[in-house]
Scaffold this motif. Sequence first.
Motif, mmCIF file in Angstrom:
data_model
loop_
_atom_site.group_PDB
_atom_site.id
_atom_site.type_symbol
_atom_site.label_atom_id
_atom_site.label_comp_id
_atom_site.label_asym_id
_atom_site.label_seq_id
_atom_site.Cartn_x
_atom_site.Cartn_y
_atom_site.Cartn_z
ATOM 1 N N GLN A 1 9.120 64.984 39.707
ATOM 2 C CA GLN A 1 9.479 66.399 39.542
ATOM 3 C C GLN A 1 10.643 66.665 40.485
ATOM 4 O OE1 GLN A 1 5.569 68.446 40.051
ATOM 5 N NE2 GLN A 1 5.781 69.016 37.903
ATOM 6 N N LEU A 2 11.856 66.554 39.953
ATOM 7 C CA LEU A 2 13.057 66.713 40.765
ATOM 8 C C LEU A 2 13.725 68.039 40.418
ATOM 9 C CD1 LEU A 2 14.430 63.067 40.320
ATOM 10 C CD2 LEU A 2 12.985 63.954 42.164
ATOM 11 N N ASP A 3 14.372 68.620 41.409
ATOM 12 C CA ASP A 3 14.984 69.930 41.221
ATOM 13 C C ASP A 3 16.426 69.750 40.779
ATOM 14 O OD1 ASP A 3 15.424 72.609 41.197
ATOM 15 O OD2 ASP A 3 15.624 72.811 43.371
ATOM 16 N N VAL A 4 16.647 69.598 39.472
ATOM 17 C CA VAL A 4 18.008 69.467 38.938
ATOM 18 C C VAL A 4 18.185 70.490 37.820
ATOM 19 C CG1 VAL A 4 18.178 67.015 39.554
ATOM 20 C CG2 VAL A 4 17.359 67.666 37.290
ATOM 21 N N PRO A 5 19.450 70.782 37.437
ATOM 22 C CA PRO A 5 19.689 71.865 36.460
ATOM 23 C C PRO A 5 19.109 71.590 35.071
ATOM 24 C CG PRO A 5 21.738 71.277 37.611
ATOM 25 C CD PRO A 5 20.717 70.263 38.013
ATOM 26 N N VAL A 6 19.141 70.352 34.604
ATOM 27 C CA VAL A 6 18.741 70.080 33.221
ATOM 28 C C VAL A 6 17.517 69.158 33.211
ATOM 29 C CG1 VAL A 6 19.498 69.207 30.974
ATOM 30 C CG2 VAL A 6 21.134 70.381 32.471
ATOM 31 N N LEU A 7 16.356 69.735 32.877
ATOM 32 C CA LEU A 7 15.091 68.990 32.916
ATOM 33 C C LEU A 7 14.683 68.598 31.496
ATOM 34 C CD1 LEU A 7 13.170 71.229 35.471
ATOM 35 C CD2 LEU A 7 14.097 68.940 35.889
ATOM 36 N N LEU A 8 14.879 67.330 31.169
ATOM 37 C CA LEU A 8 14.554 66.845 29.826
ATOM 38 C C LEU A 8 13.648 65.623 29.934
ATOM 39 C CD1 LEU A 8 18.151 67.136 28.258
ATOM 40 C CD2 LEU A 8 16.245 68.759 28.032
ATOM 41 N N ASN A 9 12.665 65.693 30.839
ATOM 42 C CA ASN A 9 11.885 64.477 31.120
ATOM 43 C C ASN A 9 10.421 64.548 30.736
ATOM 44 O OD1 ASN A 9 11.365 66.316 33.198
ATOM 45 N ND2 ASN A 9 10.827 64.677 34.627
ATOM 46 N N VAL A 10 9.839 65.721 30.511
ATOM 47 C CA VAL A 10 8.400 65.738 30.224
ATOM 48 C C VAL A 10 8.055 66.495 28.934
ATOM 49 C CG1 VAL A 10 7.485 65.214 32.520
ATOM 50 C CG2 VAL A 10 8.083 67.571 31.962
ATOM 51 N N ASN A 11 9.026 66.582 28.042
ATOM 52 C CA ASN A 11 8.763 67.082 26.682
ATOM 53 C C ASN A 11 8.240 68.510 26.630
ATOM 54 O OD1 ASN A 11 9.491 64.492 26.093
ATOM 55 N ND2 ASN A 11 7.413 63.772 25.706
ATOM 56 N N GLU A 12 8.631 69.304 27.619
ATOM 57 C CA GLU A 12 8.263 70.718 27.590
ATOM 58 C C GLU A 12 9.086 71.449 26.543
ATOM 59 O OE1 GLU A 12 7.608 70.998 32.429
ATOM 60 O OE2 GLU A 12 9.580 70.869 31.509
ATOM 61 N N ASN A 13 8.628 72.610 26.147
ATOM 62 C CA ASN A 13 9.433 73.518 25.353
ATOM 63 C C ASN A 13 10.462 74.131 26.314
ATOM 64 O OD1 ASN A 13 10.389 75.879 23.974
ATOM 65 N ND2 ASN A 13 8.567 75.808 22.679
ATOM 66 N N PRO A 14 11.757 74.063 25.992
ATOM 67 C CA PRO A 14 12.764 74.550 26.952
ATOM 68 C C PRO A 14 12.817 76.070 27.046
ATOM 69 C CG PRO A 14 13.848 73.887 24.925
ATOM 70 C CD PRO A 14 12.383 73.524 24.761
ATOM 71 N N TYR A 15 12.167 76.744 26.096
ATOM 72 C CA TYR A 15 12.255 78.213 26.069
ATOM 73 C C TYR A 15 11.050 78.830 26.790
ATOM 74 C CZ TYR A 15 15.781 77.267 22.559
ATOM 75 O OH TYR A 15 16.894 76.799 21.915
ATOM 76 N N ALA A 16 11.328 79.657 27.796
ATOM 77 C CA ALA A 16 10.254 80.373 28.496
ATOM 78 C C ALA A 16 9.662 81.406 27.540
ATOM 79 C CB ALA A 16 10.817 81.049 29.736
ATOM 80 N N PRO A 17 8.421 81.829 27.774
ATOM 81 C CA PRO A 17 7.830 82.860 26.920
ATOM 82 C C PRO A 17 8.709 84.112 26.881
ATOM 83 C CG PRO A 17 6.175 81.944 28.408
ATOM 84 C CD PRO A 17 7.506 81.375 28.828
ATOM 85 N N SER B 1 -6.781 65.844 18.428
ATOM 86 C CA SER B 1 -6.491 66.554 19.667
ATOM 87 C C SER B 1 -5.141 67.266 19.566
ATOM 88 C CB SER B 1 -6.483 65.540 20.817
ATOM 89 O OG SER B 1 -6.066 66.160 22.002
ATOM 90 N N ARG B 2 -5.088 68.474 20.050
ATOM 91 C CA ARG B 2 -3.854 69.276 20.053
ATOM 92 C C ARG B 2 -3.683 69.902 21.435
ATOM 93 N NH1 ARG B 2 -1.194 71.300 15.143
ATOM 94 N NH2 ARG B 2 -1.532 69.722 13.559
ATOM 95 N N THR B 3 -2.538 70.516 21.654
ATOM 96 C CA THR B 3 -2.308 71.147 22.956
ATOM 97 C C THR B 3 -1.416 72.373 22.809
ATOM 98 O OG1 THR B 3 -1.499 70.794 25.211
ATOM 99 C CG2 THR B 3 -0.283 69.681 23.474
ATOM 100 N N MET B 4 -1.518 73.300 23.735
ATOM 101 C CA MET B 4 -0.580 74.422 23.806
ATOM 102 C C MET B 4 0.579 74.104 24.756
ATOM 103 S SD MET B 4 -3.153 77.726 23.602
ATOM 104 C CE MET B 4 -1.879 78.900 23.108
ATOM 105 N N SER B 5 0.605 72.866 25.299
ATOM 106 C CA SER B 5 1.607 72.510 26.306
ATOM 107 C C SER B 5 2.984 72.236 25.728
ATOM 108 C CB SER B 5 1.173 71.259 27.076
ATOM 109 O OG SER B 5 0.016 71.498 27.822
ATOM 110 N N LYS B 6 3.079 71.836 24.471
ATOM 111 C CA LYS B 6 4.360 71.346 23.964
ATOM 112 C C LYS B 6 4.987 72.391 23.032
ATOM 113 C CE LYS B 6 3.653 67.711 26.425
ATOM 114 N NZ LYS B 6 2.799 66.603 26.103
ATOM 115 N N ALA B 7 4.708 72.346 21.741
ATOM 116 C CA ALA B 7 5.348 73.287 20.822
ATOM 117 C C ALA B 7 5.107 74.728 21.268
ATOM 118 C CB ALA B 7 4.814 73.085 19.408
ATOM 119 N N PHE B 8 3.919 74.987 21.758
ATOM 120 C CA PHE B 8 3.547 76.357 22.086
ATOM 121 C C PHE B 8 4.236 76.892 23.344
ATOM 122 C CE2 PHE B 8 1.002 79.968 21.297
ATOM 123 C CZ PHE B 8 0.585 79.800 19.991
#
Length: 394
Positions: free
Chosen positions: A49-65, A253-260
């Motif tokens: 977990q590094l503090d850099v401008p572009v985080l594309l490493n853990v498959n999160e949805n890039p859009y905040a709620p 199995s599904r999750t709210m962590s990725k698409a959601f």
Amino acid sequence: MAPTDRDAAAPGALPTLTHVTVPASPATAGPTLPLRPELAGLEPYGAPQLDVPVLLNVNENPYAPSEAVVADVAAAVAQATRGLNRYPDRDFEALRADLAAYLLAESGVALGVEQLWAANGSNEVMLHLLQAFGGPGRTALSFAPTYSMYPEYARDTSTAWVAGRREDDFSLDVDVACAAIAEHRPSVVLLASPNNPTGTALPAATVRAVLDAAAAVPGGCVVVVDEAYGEFRRRGTPSALELLADHPHLAVSRTMSKAFGLAGARVGYLAASRALVDTLRVVRLPYHLSAVTQAVARAALAHSAELMAQVGSLRDERDALVRWLRERGLQVADSDANFVLFGLFEDRHAVWQGLLDRGVLIREVGPPGWLRVSVGTPQETRAFQDALVEVAGL
Ligand SMILES: *Cc1c(COP(=O)(O)O)cnc(C)c1O
């Protein structure tokens, strides 16, 4: 050992606990911790977990709620807080009903509330599965390369772990899979589809063949299809949810962590037969899903239509990124997920580091030579592309 106050007050009442040694000073070595030998020397799992401008490493949805979601979640949390002196609904029936409604809208598969289960992330859901169906003397089977947490669920539940092989194109050969099941007689088979880190999904025929092979295992075998990235599947790629009606030994199995876009909330869930879900209720800790978590998940699920629209644009971004990488002569695995596995690089670490030096964090994972990048916002993807052109000289 010095006598304690209690020894002095009640002479002869209790023997001194001679096997407990309190160090005389912090510098002195303490008692040995009776760590299970298989855990000795291991590091905790986790991507950097590094503090850099572009985080594309853990498959999160890039859009905040959105602010609308934020407002509804905050109001739901406030309401839940008013009752936090009480334990939450242990069986979270309202949340399970909302999840069933969501899956009906997303996949067209109708499920009863008693066929749904949830926990603090799908990682915990799958740990529940291993607690119920794994254990000493039993085996869990998967096919590499796949999600690196699977062997950890097995290890933590004292379940033997066997990793079969995927083909060079990351597909799963049906004969290889069925032969591995017949040979190892696992009680749990874990199939990620779309798979991580490859992004590849399994055809329905493959999942059916695995289910048939599992049904023939003496003593039984549960097949877990991990659809953490299910919402990102391309048109025409089926969901294993469609197979639930005929297969009581299937868990999806599904999750709210990725698409959601709710990775921070820690909500994963599964759909299965009622009989299978009932076994998970035995192994879960009481009240494992807090009232706050339940409230957050339900408030977010009420916005699922809006969130699903965003998934459509991430899919388009993904397909464009795959094309872009292929046009530059790179190998790219077919992706039904929100990330892309690409290569091959002689020195992938140098590429990873070069990107990081330019403020773009991706993941060094998968077979040698490959790298994985999550689909970000268009701006983030552009930053990744620009950095990659510089670093790899494309
Ligand atoms: C990200 C991911 C998960 C989700 O984990 P959560 O605990 O729900 O955040 C599950 N399976 C795979 C393969 C993943 O990549």
